[in-house]
Design a protein around this motif. Structure first.
Motif, mmCIF file in Angstrom:
data_model
loop_
_atom_site.group_PDB
_atom_site.id
_atom_site.type_symbol
_atom_site.label_atom_id
_atom_site.label_comp_id
_atom_site.label_asym_id
_atom_site.label_seq_id
_atom_site.Cartn_x
_atom_site.Cartn_y
_atom_site.Cartn_z
ATOM 1 N N GLN A 1 0.529 -1.035 -0.175
ATOM 2 C CA GLN A 1 -0.132 -0.149 0.458
ATOM 3 C C GLN A 1 0.790 1.291 0.105
ATOM 4 O O GLN A 1 0.671 2.631 0.000
ATOM 5 C CB GLN A 1 -1.138 0.096 0.828
ATOM 6 C CG GLN A 1 -0.283 -0.074 2.447
ATOM 7 C CD GLN A 1 -1.470 -0.246 3.024
ATOM 8 O OE1 GLN A 1 -2.658 0.110 3.243
ATOM 9 N NE2 GLN A 1 -1.014 -0.878 4.750
ATOM 10 N N HIS A 2 1.864 1.310 0.289
ATOM 11 C CA HIS A 2 3.242 2.329 0.304
ATOM 12 C C HIS A 2 3.928 2.956 -0.739
ATOM 13 O O HIS A 2 4.665 3.760 -0.801
ATOM 14 C CB HIS A 2 4.375 2.611 1.650
ATOM 15 C CG HIS A 2 2.786 2.397 3.200
ATOM 16 N ND1 HIS A 2 2.470 3.394 3.142
ATOM 17 C CD2 HIS A 2 2.696 1.008 4.162
ATOM 18 C CE1 HIS A 2 1.845 2.705 4.541
ATOM 19 N NE2 HIS A 2 1.891 1.797 4.736
ATOM 20 N N ARG B 1 -0.473 -0.849 -5.985
ATOM 21 C CA ARG B 1 -0.464 -0.998 -4.076
ATOM 22 C C ARG B 1 -1.499 -1.531 -4.478
ATOM 23 O O ARG B 1 -1.509 -2.623 -3.259
ATOM 24 C CB ARG B 1 -0.959 0.280 -3.840
ATOM 25 C CG ARG B 1 0.097 1.544 -3.635
ATOM 26 C CD ARG B 1 -0.022 2.695 -3.251
ATOM 27 N NE ARG B 1 0.326 3.916 -3.638
ATOM 28 C CZ ARG B 1 0.415 5.164 -3.658
ATOM 29 N NH1 ARG B 1 -1.070 5.275 -3.328
ATOM 30 N NH2 ARG B 1 1.347 6.043 -3.714
ATOM 31 N N SER C 1 7.927 1.267 3.586
ATOM 32 C CA SER C 1 7.300 2.864 4.078
ATOM 33 C C SER C 1 7.292 2.820 2.592
ATOM 34 O O SER C 1 7.472 4.417 2.008
ATOM 35 C CB SER C 1 8.838 3.100 4.325
ATOM 36 O OG SER C 1 10.162 2.632 3.271
ATOM 37 N N GLY C 2 7.843 1.948 1.938
ATOM 38 C CA GLY C 2 7.428 2.452 -0.494
ATOM 39 C C GLY C 2 8.429 2.702 -0.664
ATOM 40 O O GLY C 2 8.671 2.865 -2.053
#
Length: 153
Positions: A70-71, A78, A110-111
């Motif tokens: 999601q990040h 995502r 954190s992506g």
């Protein structure tokens, strides 16, 4: 002359043992992350190394669905499950037999993607360094070799 031949023979044997020890110490295999919340399978990708997050202690989110990436800065990615993500890639051998660098490390929490380096500290300890710019500007995570998927120590 006989003494010289014995010394040469012993030297060859010692070199062979040292060489085989070096060959055994490879980062390829299954590794427990530092917090034992995941396992990463490190494997060859051509002449480089890659790593996939193959097991999570908590693969589901609070709603009972698989945790997603999601990040990720790329919104189209995502909806990918975190379990199964490639989080290491392009790790290149430095030639010292224990360090692979010039790679990338992805942190799904954190992506962010960082430059990366892995170093073996013996046969069963791997140090992963993620950084921005220079290795001094980063963090090291210590992983331990795992026996089987999900068997975090």
């Amino acid at each position: 002359m006989k003494g010289l031949m014995q010394i040469l023979g012993a030297s060859v044997m010692v070199a062979g043992v040292l060489g085989s020890t070096q060959a055994l110490a490879q980062p390829v295999g299954l590794w427990n992350t530092e917090d034992n919340q995941g396992q990463v399978e490190v494997s060859p990708c051509g002449d480089k190394l890659c790593g996939e997050l193959v097991w999570l202690a908590e693969p589901m989110d609070s709603s009972g669905q698989p945790k997603l990436d999601q990040h990720n800065p790329d919104e189209t990615l995502r909806d990918r499950p975190v379990q199964g993500l490639r989080i290491l890639w392009d790790m290149q051998p430095t030639g010292d037999g224990k360090t692979w660098d010039n790679g990338k490390v992805y942190d799904p929490e954190s992506g962010k993607t960082y430059q990366g380096k892995i170093t073996l500290d013996g046969a069963d300890v791997l140090k992963l360094r993620g950084f921005v710019g220079a290795p001094i500007f980063g963090r090291t995570s210590t992983w331990t070799r795992a026996e089987t998927p999900g068997a975090a120590e």
